[in-house]
Design a protein around this motif. Structure first.
Motif, PDB file in Angstrom:
ATOM      1  N   MET A   1     -24.219  -9.462 -14.153  1.00  0.00           N
ATOM      2  CA  MET A   1     -26.139  -9.405 -13.947  1.00  0.00           C
ATOM      3  C   MET A   1     -26.812  -8.708 -15.646  1.00  0.00           C
ATOM      4  SD  MET A   1     -25.318  -6.281 -10.892  1.00  0.00           S
ATOM      5  CE  MET A   1     -24.338  -5.004 -11.130  1.00  0.00           C
ATOM      6  N   LYS A   2     -27.445  -8.317 -15.721  1.00  0.00           N
ATOM      7  CA  LYS A   2     -27.607  -7.140 -17.422  1.00  0.00           C
ATOM      8  C   LYS A   2     -28.740  -6.309 -17.079  1.00  0.00           C
ATOM      9  CE  LYS A   2     -30.238  -8.636 -21.296  1.00  0.00           C
ATOM     10  NZ  LYS A   2     -30.255 -10.375 -21.934  1.00  0.00           N
ATOM     11  N   TRP A   3     -28.075  -5.099 -17.128  1.00  0.00           N
ATOM     12  CA  TRP A   3     -28.241  -4.032 -17.421  1.00  0.00           C
ATOM     13  C   TRP A   3     -28.101  -3.460 -18.451  1.00  0.00           C
ATOM     14  CZ3 TRP A   3     -28.649  -1.370 -12.548  1.00  0.00           C
ATOM     15  CH2 TRP A   3     -28.454  -1.687 -11.060  1.00  0.00           C
ATOM     16  N   GLU A   4     -29.101  -2.414 -19.284  1.00  0.00           N
ATOM     17  CA  GLU A   4     -29.129  -1.530 -20.118  1.00  0.00           C
ATOM     18  C   GLU A   4     -28.198  -0.321 -19.723  1.00  0.00           C
ATOM     19  OE1 GLU A   4     -32.722   1.688 -22.417  1.00  0.00           O
ATOM     20  OE2 GLU A   4     -33.191   0.194 -20.669  1.00  0.00           O
ATOM     21  N   ILE A   5     -27.851   0.147 -21.348  1.00  0.00           N
ATOM     22  CA  ILE A   5     -27.102   0.863 -21.384  1.00  0.00           C
ATOM     23  C   ILE A   5     -27.809   2.781 -21.292  1.00  0.00           C
ATOM     24  CG2 ILE A   5     -24.749   2.085 -22.366  1.00  0.00           C
ATOM     25  CD1 ILE A   5     -24.348  -0.773 -21.273  1.00  0.00           C
ATOM     26  N   ASP A   6     -27.395   3.513 -20.070  1.00  0.00           N
ATOM     27  CA  ASP A   6     -29.029   4.453 -20.180  1.00  0.00           C
ATOM     28  C   ASP A   6     -28.298   5.839 -21.066  1.00  0.00           C
ATOM     29  OD1 ASP A   6     -31.458   5.942 -19.183  1.00  0.00           O
ATOM     30  OD2 ASP A   6     -30.184   6.685 -17.821  1.00  0.00           O
ATOM     31  N   LYS A   7     -26.716   5.589 -20.943  1.00  0.00           N
ATOM     32  CA  LYS A   7     -26.027   7.336 -20.932  1.00  0.00           C
ATOM     33  C   LYS A   7     -24.403   7.229 -21.307  1.00  0.00           C
ATOM     34  CE  LYS A   7     -24.610  12.143 -19.061  1.00  0.00           C
ATOM     35  NZ  LYS A   7     -25.539  12.636 -17.390  1.00  0.00           N
ATOM     36  N   ILE A   8     -23.976   7.644 -22.230  1.00  0.00           N
ATOM     37  CA  ILE A   8     -22.549   7.616 -22.522  1.00  0.00           C
ATOM     38  C   ILE A   8     -22.575   8.886 -22.335  1.00  0.00           C
ATOM     39  CG2 ILE A   8     -20.478   6.956 -23.880  1.00  0.00           C
ATOM     40  CD1 ILE A   8     -23.187   4.209 -24.924  1.00  0.00           C
ATOM     41  N   SER A   9     -20.686   9.399 -21.725  1.00  0.00           N
ATOM     42  CA  SER A   9     -19.757  10.383 -22.381  1.00  0.00           C
ATOM     43  C   SER A   9     -18.444   9.747 -21.800  1.00  0.00           C
ATOM     44  CB  SER A   9     -20.966  11.169 -21.054  1.00  0.00           C
ATOM     45  OG  SER A   9     -20.219  10.411 -20.126  1.00  0.00           O
ATOM     46  N   GLN A  10     -17.824  11.198 -22.724  1.00  0.00           N
ATOM     47  CA  GLN A  10     -16.751  10.986 -22.765  1.00  0.00           C
ATOM     48  C   GLN A  10     -15.941  11.568 -21.647  1.00  0.00           C
ATOM     49  OE1 GLN A  10     -14.562  10.532 -26.754  1.00  0.00           O
ATOM     50  NE2 GLN A  10     -12.446  10.245 -25.693  1.00  0.00           N
ATOM     51  N   LEU A  11     -14.929  11.810 -20.931  1.00  0.00           N
ATOM     52  CA  LEU A  11     -13.948  12.544 -19.961  1.00  0.00           C
ATOM     53  C   LEU A  11     -12.266  11.939 -20.577  1.00  0.00           C
ATOM     54  CD1 LEU A  11     -14.440  14.121 -17.807  1.00  0.00           C
ATOM     55  CD2 LEU A  11     -13.903  11.978 -16.208  1.00  0.00           C
ATOM     56  N   LYS A  12     -11.834  12.722 -20.913  1.00  0.00           N
ATOM     57  CA  LYS A  12     -10.329  12.663 -21.580  1.00  0.00           C
ATOM     58  C   LYS A  12     -10.499  11.056 -22.802  1.00  0.00           C
ATOM     59  CE  LYS A  12      -8.350  15.216 -18.349  1.00  0.00           C
ATOM     60  NZ  LYS A  12      -7.621  15.562 -17.439  1.00  0.00           N
ATOM     61  N   THR A  13     -10.088  10.412 -22.334  1.00  0.00           N
ATOM     62  CA  THR A  13      -9.523   9.028 -23.175  1.00  0.00           C
ATOM     63  C   THR A  13     -10.658   7.925 -22.414  1.00  0.00           C
ATOM     64  OG1 THR A  13      -8.193   8.876 -21.647  1.00  0.00           O
ATOM     65  CG2 THR A  13      -7.632   9.961 -23.507  1.00  0.00           C
ATOM     66  N   GLN A  14     -11.629   8.481 -21.192  1.00  0.00           N
ATOM     67  CA  GLN A  14     -12.421   7.665 -20.775  1.00  0.00           C
ATOM     68  C   GLN A  14     -13.649   7.615 -20.821  1.00  0.00           C
ATOM     69  OE1 GLN A  14     -11.805   8.111 -16.836  1.00  0.00           O
ATOM     70  NE2 GLN A  14      -9.399   5.622 -17.012  1.00  0.00           N
ATOM     71  N   TYR A  15     -14.539   6.965 -21.231  1.00  0.00           N
ATOM     72  CA  TYR A  15     -15.913   6.957 -20.800  1.00  0.00           C
ATOM     73  C   TYR A  15     -16.429   5.984 -20.167  1.00  0.00           C
ATOM     74  CZ  TYR A  15     -15.344   7.162 -26.274  1.00  0.00           C
ATOM     75  OH  TYR A  15     -14.870   7.994 -27.717  1.00  0.00           O
ATOM     76  N   VAL A  16     -17.849   6.869 -19.850  1.00  0.00           N
ATOM     77  CA  VAL A  16     -18.628   7.457 -18.331  1.00  0.00           C
ATOM     78  C   VAL A  16     -19.616   6.645 -19.228  1.00  0.00           C
ATOM     79  CG1 VAL A  16     -19.645   8.094 -16.305  1.00  0.00           C
ATOM     80  CG2 VAL A  16     -17.041   8.988 -17.152  1.00  0.00           C
ATOM     81  N   VAL A  17     -20.150   5.428 -18.523  1.00  0.00           N
ATOM     82  CA  VAL A  17     -21.705   4.935 -18.911  1.00  0.00           C
ATOM     83  C   VAL A  17     -22.324   5.174 -17.704  1.00  0.00           C
ATOM     84  CG1 VAL A  17     -22.532   2.640 -19.954  1.00  0.00           C
ATOM     85  CG2 VAL A  17     -20.535   3.750 -20.485  1.00  0.00           C
ATOM     86  N   ARG A  18     -23.804   5.653 -18.032  1.00  0.00           N
ATOM     87  CA  ARG A  18     -24.591   4.928 -16.603  1.00  0.00           C
ATOM     88  C   ARG A  18     -25.339   4.488 -16.945  1.00  0.00           C
ATOM     89  NH1 ARG A  18     -27.874  10.255 -14.416  1.00  0.00           N
ATOM     90  NH2 ARG A  18     -26.222  10.634 -13.782  1.00  0.00           N
ATOM     91  N   ILE A  19     -25.394   2.969 -16.203  1.00  0.00           N
ATOM     92  CA  ILE A  19     -26.161   1.887 -16.682  1.00  0.00           C
ATOM     93  C   ILE A  19     -27.630   2.189 -15.811  1.00  0.00           C
ATOM     94  CG2 ILE A  19     -24.804   0.674 -17.262  1.00  0.00           C
ATOM     95  CD1 ILE A  19     -24.715  -0.649 -14.891  1.00  0.00           C
ATOM     96  N   LYS A  20     -28.873   1.033 -16.430  1.00  0.00           N
ATOM     97  CA  LYS A  20     -29.885   1.282 -14.961  1.00  0.00           C
ATOM     98  C   LYS A  20     -30.892  -0.314 -15.716  1.00  0.00           C
ATOM     99  CE  LYS A  20     -32.915   3.193 -18.603  1.00  0.00           C
ATOM    100  NZ  LYS A  20     -34.282   4.316 -19.139  1.00  0.00           N
TER     101      LYS A  20
END
Length: 128
Positions: A1-20
Motif C-alpha cells: 500500500m502506498k503512503w506518505e511519510i508524514d513525520k520522522i523522529s528518532q527514539l534511541k537507535t530506532q526511527y519512529v515514522v508516522r505515515i498518512k
C-alpha cells in the motif's frame, strides 16, 4: 500500500515514522532505509504481538479507519480470513492493506469489524 511519510523522529537507535494518506495515519518503528519526510512509498505493516496482547473491541462501524492517538494506533477493520491451523487472523484495514495477526488460540469472528488499539512501538513498518 502506498503512503506518505508524514513525520520522522528518532527514539534511541530506532526511527519512529508516522505515515498518512487521505484521512488515515499510522505510526510505528521504521525497519528499512530511512525515507525523507513527504516522500510517498509502498509499505508493509507487521504487528509484533499476539491478538491476546492487543486491546480489541467489536465495532459497529463498517468502514476502515486508521488514526494515531498519542502513541497508539487506533485501527478499524474486518477479520477477512482465519487460518485455524496456524492461529492466524487476517485483519483488513483498507482495500489494499491486510495485516496478519498471530493468536495463542483466541479466535475473533470472521467477517466482523473490530477496533484495535495497538501501541506504535509494536508496529513495524517496512518499505516494499
Amino acid at each position: 500500500m502506498k503512503w506518505e511519510i508524514d513525520k520522522i523522529s528518532q527514539l534511541k537507535t530506532q526511527y519512529v515514522v508516522r505515515i498518512k494518506r487521505d484521512l488515515d495515519s499510522i505510526e510505528g518503528i521504521w525497519l528499512s532505509e530511512l525515507p525523507s519526510s513527504g516522500q510517498t512509498t509502498y509499505i508493509e505493516l507487521d504487528i509484533n504481538a499476539f491478538i491476546e496482547e492487543i486491546n480489541i473491541i467489536e465495532h459497529d462501524q463498517s468502514e476502515y479507519s486508521a488514526r494515531v492517538t498519542g502513541d497508539t494506533n487506533e485501527l478499524i477493520g474486518v477479520i477477512e480470513e482465519i487460518d485455524q491451523e496456524d492461529s492466524l487472523h487476517y485483519f483488513r484495514i483498507s482495500s489494499d492493506c491486510l495485516i496478519m495477526l498471530e493468536s495463542k488460540g483466541f479466535r475473533l469472528s470472521l467477517g466482523k469489524f473490530y477496533k484495535m488499539s495497538i501501541p506504535a512501538n509494536i508496529v513495524y513498518i517496512t518499505r516494499c
